[in-house]
Design a protein around this motif. Structure first.
Motif, PDB file in Angstrom:
ATOM      1  N   TYR A  32       0.863  -1.179   0.000  1.00 32.93           N
ATOM      2  CA  TYR A  32       0.000   0.000   0.000  1.00 32.93           C
ATOM      3  C   TYR A  32       0.900   1.229   0.000  1.00 32.93           C
ATOM      4  O   TYR A  32       2.107   1.133   0.201  1.00 32.93           O
ATOM      5  N   MET A  82     -13.522 -12.098  -2.807  1.00 31.97           N
ATOM      6  CA  MET A  82     -13.665 -10.709  -2.375  1.00 31.97           C
ATOM      7  C   MET A  82     -14.361  -9.812  -3.383  1.00 31.97           C
ATOM      8  O   MET A  82     -14.940  -8.784  -3.020  1.00 31.97           O
ATOM      9  N   ALA A  86     -17.454  -6.417  -3.482  1.00 29.37           N
ATOM     10  CA  ALA A  86     -16.605  -5.237  -3.613  1.00 29.37           C
ATOM     11  C   ALA A  86     -16.983  -4.404  -4.839  1.00 29.37           C
ATOM     12  O   ALA A  86     -17.024  -3.170  -4.771  1.00 29.37           O
ATOM     13  N   GLY A 139     -14.594  -8.050   1.439  1.00 26.32           N
ATOM     14  CA  GLY A 139     -14.504  -7.399   0.132  1.00 26.32           C
ATOM     15  C   GLY A 139     -15.501  -6.260   0.005  1.00 26.32           C
ATOM     16  O   GLY A 139     -15.189  -5.212  -0.569  1.00 26.32           O
ATOM     17  N   TYR A 142     -14.170  -3.238   1.910  1.00 22.81           N
ATOM     18  CA  TYR A 142     -13.107  -2.585   1.132  1.00 22.81           C
ATOM     19  C   TYR A 142     -13.691  -1.785  -0.025  1.00 22.81           C
ATOM     20  O   TYR A 142     -13.299  -0.644  -0.262  1.00 22.81           O
ATOM     21  N   THR A 146     -13.124   2.232  -0.471  1.00 26.52           N
ATOM     22  CA  THR A 146     -12.233   2.690  -1.528  1.00 26.52           C
ATOM     23  C   THR A 146     -12.951   3.487  -2.616  1.00 26.52           C
ATOM     24  O   THR A 146     -12.331   4.284  -3.314  1.00 26.52           O
ATOM     25  N   GLY A 153      -6.178   0.806  -0.069  1.00 31.73           N
ATOM     26  CA  GLY A 153      -5.430  -0.428  -0.249  1.00 31.73           C
ATOM     27  C   GLY A 153      -4.829  -0.932   1.046  1.00 31.73           C
ATOM     28  O   GLY A 153      -4.549  -2.126   1.196  1.00 31.73           O
ATOM     29  N   LEU A 156      -7.237  -3.395   2.309  1.00 34.95           N
ATOM     30  CA  LEU A 156      -7.195  -4.643   1.542  1.00 34.95           C
ATOM     31  C   LEU A 156      -5.974  -5.475   1.933  1.00 34.95           C
ATOM     32  O   LEU A 156      -6.070  -6.691   2.106  1.00 34.95           O
ATOM     33  N   ASP A 174      -3.452  -8.513  -4.039  1.00 37.48           N
ATOM     34  CA  ASP A 174      -3.948  -7.143  -3.936  1.00 37.48           C
ATOM     35  C   ASP A 174      -4.043  -6.508  -5.322  1.00 37.48           C
ATOM     36  O   ASP A 174      -5.033  -5.864  -5.664  1.00 37.48           O
ATOM     37  N   SER A 178      -7.361  -5.207  -7.196  1.00 46.51           N
ATOM     38  CA  SER A 178      -7.414  -3.763  -7.413  1.00 46.51           C
ATOM     39  C   SER A 178      -7.581  -3.389  -8.873  1.00 46.51           C
ATOM     40  O   SER A 178      -8.125  -2.329  -9.180  1.00 46.51           O
TER      41      SER A 178
END
Length: 252
Positions: A32, A82, A86, A139, A142, A146, A153, A156, A174, A178
């Protein structure tokens, strides 16, 4: 505020590009940091309300670089667990962000930067663990966070570590998650006219500057300890968050 590329000076462009590359290297090593560091230089240049849409686009370059460099370490089961919650929640949250004015955007970004660092530390101290189906609501959490902020992040990464991933597996997984989240988020901003052509072009240029960072991070990850730069990163993030919140209260 309305954005035009002509408003960005050469010095500002170099500063943004250098920060983007450095943040991508740090993010590739720690898992991150890219979305946490970039707002510190982007807010004064493009305005707080433009920061999250720009990072939504530019972060896809960062994550593609990380994914290609470390793709063999992706845990695809955790990716599949996830994403179902999300994706819709990130789109809902991103839509909410487009309704904010400059002050509101500054306060959301600043407060999130301040809160996320101690939140990560708290999760670590608690020995927080995730197993099986628990990754699905994780998820969703997050995605909700986000969509309206940058730098989530860090959440996550904490979730993936709590699910038992370590080292490159955390970074690679990740990145895979992402990339999909970034597409959904950027698409939502574009659909709601929060990514006009000049801003999209600027975001693409920032993204190109971050792209090599994933490969540099991949080369360094097995050689350098991350504890010291993580502590420095957290200090910069919290201080920057305070400054952005102050900017939101006091104005430009």
């Amino acid at each position: 505020m309305a954005f035009a590329l002509a408003d960005v000076s050469l010095v500002q462009a170099v500063l943004v590009a250098g920060t983007a590359f450095g943040a991508a290297v740090i993010g590739g090593m720690a898992g991150y940091g890219t979305g946490l560091l970039l707002p510190l230089v982007l807010v004064p240049v493009i305005g707080a309300e433009n920061v999250v849409p720009v990072i939504a686009v530019s972060s896809m370059f960062t994550n593609v670089g990380r994914f290609i460099a470390m793709r063999e370490a992706v845990d695809w089961r955790k990716v599949a667990a996830m994403l179902p919650l999300a994706v819709p929640l990130v789109m809902l949250s991103a839509y909410g962000f487009t309704r904010l004015d400059t002050r509101g955007a500054s306060l959301v970004i600043g407060f999130m930067l301040i809160v996320l660092v101690p939140l990560r530390r708290r999760l670590v101290r608690m020995g927080f663990r995730l197993q099986g189906w628990q990754l699905v609501p994780a998820g969703g959490v997050y995605g909700l966070v986000t969509g309206a902020s940058s730098g989530a992040g860090i959440i996550l990464v904490s979730f993936l570590m709590a699910a038992g991933l370590t080292s490159k597996a955390v970074i690679a997984t990740d990145a895979a998650i992402s990339i999909v989240i970034g597409i959904a988020k950027a698409g939502t901003f574009g659909w709601n006219e929060a990514l006009p052509a000049p801003l999209l072009l600027f975001a693409l240029l920032v993204g190109v500057a971050t792209l090599p960072g994933g490969f540099v991070a991949g080369a360094l990850l097995d050689r350098l300890p991350v504890r010291l730069h993580t502590l420095m990163l957290e200090a910069v993030i919290v201080i920057g968050g305070v400054l952005i919140v102050a900017r939101g209260f006091l104005g430009p």
